[in-house]
Design a protein around this motif. Structure first.
Motif, mmCIF file in Angstrom:
data_model
loop_
_atom_site.group_PDB
_atom_site.id
_atom_site.type_symbol
_atom_site.label_atom_id
_atom_site.label_comp_id
_atom_site.label_asym_id
_atom_site.label_seq_id
_atom_site.Cartn_x
_atom_site.Cartn_y
_atom_site.Cartn_z
ATOM 1 N N PHE A 243 24.781 -13.067 25.792
ATOM 2 C CA PHE A 243 23.884 -13.909 26.591
ATOM 3 C C PHE A 243 22.509 -14.029 25.938
ATOM 4 O O PHE A 243 21.809 -15.024 26.155
ATOM 5 N N ASP A 244 22.125 -13.019 25.167
ATOM 6 C CA ASP A 244 20.881 -13.146 24.401
ATOM 7 C C ASP A 244 20.995 -14.285 23.384
ATOM 8 O O ASP A 244 20.034 -15.019 23.140
ATOM 9 N N ALA A 245 22.196 -14.423 22.802
ATOM 10 C CA ALA A 245 22.427 -15.491 21.821
ATOM 11 C C ALA A 245 22.329 -16.857 22.481
ATOM 12 O O ALA A 245 21.840 -17.815 21.881
ATOM 13 N N VAL A 246 22.771 -16.956 23.726
ATOM 14 C CA VAL A 246 22.680 -18.228 24.456
ATOM 15 C C VAL A 246 21.216 -18.584 24.696
ATOM 16 O O VAL A 246 20.819 -19.748 24.571
ATOM 17 N N TYR A 247 20.414 -17.563 25.041
ATOM 18 C CA TYR A 247 18.981 -17.820 25.246
ATOM 19 C C TYR A 247 18.320 -18.258 23.939
ATOM 20 O O TYR A 247 17.482 -19.171 23.921
ATOM 21 N N ALA A 248 18.715 -17.613 22.838
ATOM 22 C CA ALA A 248 18.123 -17.946 21.539
ATOM 23 C C ALA A 248 18.560 -19.320 21.053
ATOM 24 O O ALA A 248 17.779 -20.047 20.426
ATOM 25 N N ASN A 249 19.791 -19.696 21.359
ATOM 26 C CA ASN A 249 20.318 -20.995 20.939
ATOM 27 C C ASN A 249 21.090 -21.612 22.104
ATOM 28 O O ASN A 249 22.277 -21.349 22.288
ATOM 29 N N PRO A 250 20.433 -22.420 22.957
ATOM 30 C CA PRO A 250 21.064 -22.999 24.154
ATOM 31 C C PRO A 250 22.321 -23.809 23.865
ATOM 32 O O PRO A 250 23.138 -24.027 24.775
ATOM 33 N N MET A 251 22.519 -24.249 22.629
ATOM 34 C CA MET A 251 23.706 -25.039 22.304
ATOM 35 C C MET A 251 24.989 -24.226 22.489
ATOM 36 O O MET A 251 26.069 -24.783 22.675
ATOM 37 N N PHE A 252 24.873 -22.896 22.451
ATOM 38 C CA PHE A 252 26.046 -22.049 22.653
ATOM 39 C C PHE A 252 26.622 -22.204 24.061
ATOM 40 O O PHE A 252 27.756 -21.818 24.325
ATOM 41 N N SER A 253 25.829 -22.738 24.982
ATOM 42 C CA SER A 253 26.311 -22.929 26.351
ATOM 43 C C SER A 253 27.465 -23.928 26.400
ATOM 44 O O SER A 253 28.240 -23.949 27.363
ATOM 45 N N LEU A 254 27.585 -24.756 25.365
ATOM 46 C CA LEU A 254 28.685 -25.726 25.314
ATOM 47 C C LEU A 254 30.046 -25.020 25.219
ATOM 48 O O LEU A 254 31.078 -25.588 25.601
ATOM 49 N N ILE A 255 30.042 -23.784 24.723
ATOM 50 C CA ILE A 255 31.287 -23.009 24.702
ATOM 51 C C ILE A 255 31.756 -22.765 26.130
ATOM 52 O O ILE A 255 32.949 -22.816 26.432
ATOM 53 N N GLY A 256 30.782 -22.533 27.024
ATOM 54 C CA GLY A 256 31.113 -22.347 28.435
ATOM 55 C C GLY A 256 31.720 -23.595 29.046
ATOM 56 O O GLY A 256 32.618 -23.514 29.897
ATOM 57 N N VAL A 257 31.237 -24.754 28.623
ATOM 58 C CA VAL A 257 31.796 -26.027 29.105
ATOM 59 C C VAL A 257 33.268 -26.144 28.700
ATOM 60 O O VAL A 257 34.121 -26.542 29.502
ATOM 61 N N ALA A 258 33.568 -25.779 27.452
ATOM 62 C CA ALA A 258 34.946 -25.855 26.961
ATOM 63 C C ALA A 258 35.859 -24.897 27.728
ATOM 64 O O ALA A 258 36.979 -25.259 28.108
ATOM 65 N N ILE A 259 35.372 -23.666 27.985
ATOM 66 C CA ILE A 259 36.176 -22.677 28.730
ATOM 67 C C ILE A 259 36.441 -23.167 30.146
ATOM 68 O O ILE A 259 37.568 -23.084 30.651
ATOM 69 N N LEU A 260 35.398 -23.707 30.791
ATOM 70 C CA LEU A 260 35.555 -24.221 32.154
ATOM 71 C C LEU A 260 36.542 -25.383 32.191
ATOM 72 O O LEU A 260 37.379 -25.473 33.103
ATOM 73 N N THR B 85 24.600 -21.634 31.475
ATOM 74 C CA THR B 85 25.749 -20.801 31.099
ATOM 75 C C THR B 85 26.191 -19.929 32.275
ATOM 76 O O THR B 85 27.388 -19.739 32.496
ATOM 77 N N ILE B 86 25.234 -19.405 33.029
ATOM 78 C CA ILE B 86 25.551 -18.578 34.203
ATOM 79 C C ILE B 86 26.326 -19.397 35.231
ATOM 80 O O ILE B 86 27.324 -18.937 35.803
ATOM 81 N N ILE B 87 25.870 -20.641 35.466
ATOM 82 C CA ILE B 87 26.560 -21.520 36.420
ATOM 83 C C ILE B 87 27.976 -21.807 35.950
ATOM 84 O O ILE B 87 28.936 -21.778 36.736
ATOM 85 N N LEU B 88 28.131 -22.088 34.665
ATOM 86 C CA LEU B 88 29.464 -22.325 34.098
ATOM 87 C C LEU B 88 30.336 -21.073 34.224
ATOM 88 O O LEU B 88 31.529 -21.165 34.525
#
Length: 488
Positions: A198-215, A147-150
């Motif tokens: 970002f705590d939510a992303v750590y708890a559920n890595p699937m939330f990182s896909l939101i970052g993919v959509a934004i990018l 998520t940080i990279i995205l």
């Protein structure tokens, strides 16, 4: 096709006429980049343990997450001022049977490998490795890092969308300052809110896909915008803009120096590099927050004096060190006019003094950190006005490098020579040394008084100093005309 593009840029870099000229400066810049990389690596590796020691009751990951929102906004402001789209020389390629889409995708892909995008990773990646080593959930940490990279890449493409939009820059600065104010005065816990994301992303890595959509959305917007600009007629046509002139009649009260000050004000606002210097001077106002909030630095008063000089001297230091190279494009014409050189130099001095005074007025909120800190800023402002402004004018007589004002400021070493590095010694180290000596061995307010006294003496000797500087410029007049007449 991408390999071919890379080969062309490689040849362009080494065959450039300016490659051999600035090789020493490129080496210095490389060492500077290496310094930042090593520093970020050290903080990334040791950051977890430092936070654990300083805040034993808090989770280091949550502490870092709480400040990521500030980091995003700060990174966006920094990129706006410094980063430029790595547009390669595509004009010759537009005449070849190459699809515009490939050119655009190459340009955008190249921007993803900018130094700006990699620098932060030298902190985040080692920090993530330490987290895994300390027993944090591997999937959660990897999702957080992804998520940080995205996020870094998203900021990269967002910067290109808002670039050159001063309203957008102002809005981001206001938002960042407002969030810091809300946090500082306890009105709203911004860190807790940002950390929860970002705590939510750590708890559920699937939330990182939101970052993919934004990018993906930001990339697509950049692609459409840039593709509409990549046309042969757009590339070869001369851009014509209607010049708008602000009312600068208030400067007429300054007498003979008014025409020069008006020209400088127009030059600053109408050109990329000077505008960057002007806007960055306001960011230096926040430089003290890095130093004054660190308890460890309070034990080293000389470092606080270093910060105090930058708070009010951001404009003078960055603008003054390139006098008179800012006028290099029309220096020959300027020197053919009938005017006193003294007035030309005095206008530069007035501009630096006025901006330093204005920045000093804006620094009044630092009273929050105590009277001692504000006295230090006041002493630094007087030193900048009385000594640094005159010394920068004198140092300018050694400038021999032409500057293209339309080029971006960051990574652009045009106009930079050994002079810019040497003048840092008296400008910064002298007041730091004086303050340290008197503060340590005399005590009281002697450190502030001595630094301020040097500035007052400079003001009292201004007339004689300007006479000496004027003679130096007149002596080097034709040497500078010849130097500025050469292409950079």
């Amino acid at each position: 096709m991408t390999v071919r593009f890379l080969k062309l840029e490689w040849k362009q870099f080494f065959r450039s006429a300016s490659f051999g000229k600035g090789i020493a400066l490129k080496i210095i810049m490389a060492f500077l980049a290496l310094y930042f990389i090593v520093s970020f690596l050290a903080i990334g590796v040791g950051g977890y343990y430092i936070l654990k020691k300083e805040f034993p009751e808090s989770d280091p990951l949550q502490l870092v997450n709480g400040y990521l929102l500030y980091a995003v906004l700060g990174d966006l402001i920094f990129r706006y001022l410094m980063q430029k789209l790595p547009v390669m020389n595509i004009k010759p390629l537009l005449m070849l049977p190459i699809k515009r889409s490939k050119l655009v995708h190459y340009i955008l892909a190249k921007s993803s490998f900018s130094f700006f995008n990699f620098l932060g990773l030298f902190f985040y990646i080692p920090f993530a490795i330490v987290l895994i080593k300390e027993g944090y959930d591997v999937a959660g940490v990897l999702g957080w890092l992804f998520t940080i990279i995205l996020m870094i890449q998203a900021v990269n493409f967002l910067n290109f969308l808002i670039n050159k939009n001063n309203i957008a820059l102002g809005a981001i600065v206001v938002i960042l300052v407002s969030l810091i104010g809300l946090q500082k005065f306890g009105i709203y816990d911004v860190s807790a809110f940002g950390g929860q994301v970002f705590d939510a992303v750590y708890a559920n890595p699937m939330f990182s896909l939101i970052g993919v959509a934004i990018l993906a959305i930001l990339y697509n917007l950049n692609y459409k915008q840039l593709r509409n600009l990549v046309y042969l007629d757009e590339a070869v046509s001369q851009k014509v803009e209607e010049a708008t002139s602000a009312d600068l009649s208030f400067a007429d009260k300054l007498g003979d120096v008014a025409p020069f000050i008006k020209n400088d004000m127009r030059l600053i606002w109408r050109n990329k590099r000077t505008k960057t210097v002007f806007l960055m001077s306001f960011l230096f106002l926040f430089y003290g927050l890095i130093f004054f909030t660190q308890k460890s630095l309070n034990e080293v008063p000389a470092m606080l004096m270093f910060a105090s000089l930058f708070i009010t001297g951001g404009f003078a230091l960055n603008y003054g060190q390139f006098i008179p190279a800012w006028d290099s494009a029309h220096y020959k014409m300027l020197m053919s006019q009938s005017f006193k050189y003294r007035k030309f130099l005095e206008s530069k001095w007035i501009l630096m003094v006025v901006m330093t005074s204005f920045l000093y007025l804006l620094s009044f909120p630092y009273l929050y950190f105590g009277l001692d800190i504000f006295l230090m800023i006041t002493a630094g402002a007087i030193f900048n006005i009385g000594f640094n402004s005159l010394f920068l004018l004198y140092a300018g007589s050694f400038n021999r490098k032409r500057i293209d004002l339309n080029k971006s400021g960051f990574g652009n070493t045009q106009g930079t020579s050994a002079t810019q590095f040497l003048i840092i010694i008296p400008l910064m180290l002298l007041p730091m040394l004086l303050f340290w000596v008197f503060d340590k061995f005399v005590g009281g307010n002697s450190g502030y008084i001595v630094v301020a006294a040097i500035g007052v003496i400079g003001l009292l000797c201004k007339k004689y100093a300007l006479n000496f500087i004027e003679k130096k410029y007149i002596k080097n007049k034709y040497v500078m005309i010849n130097a500025f007449g050469k292409e950079a």
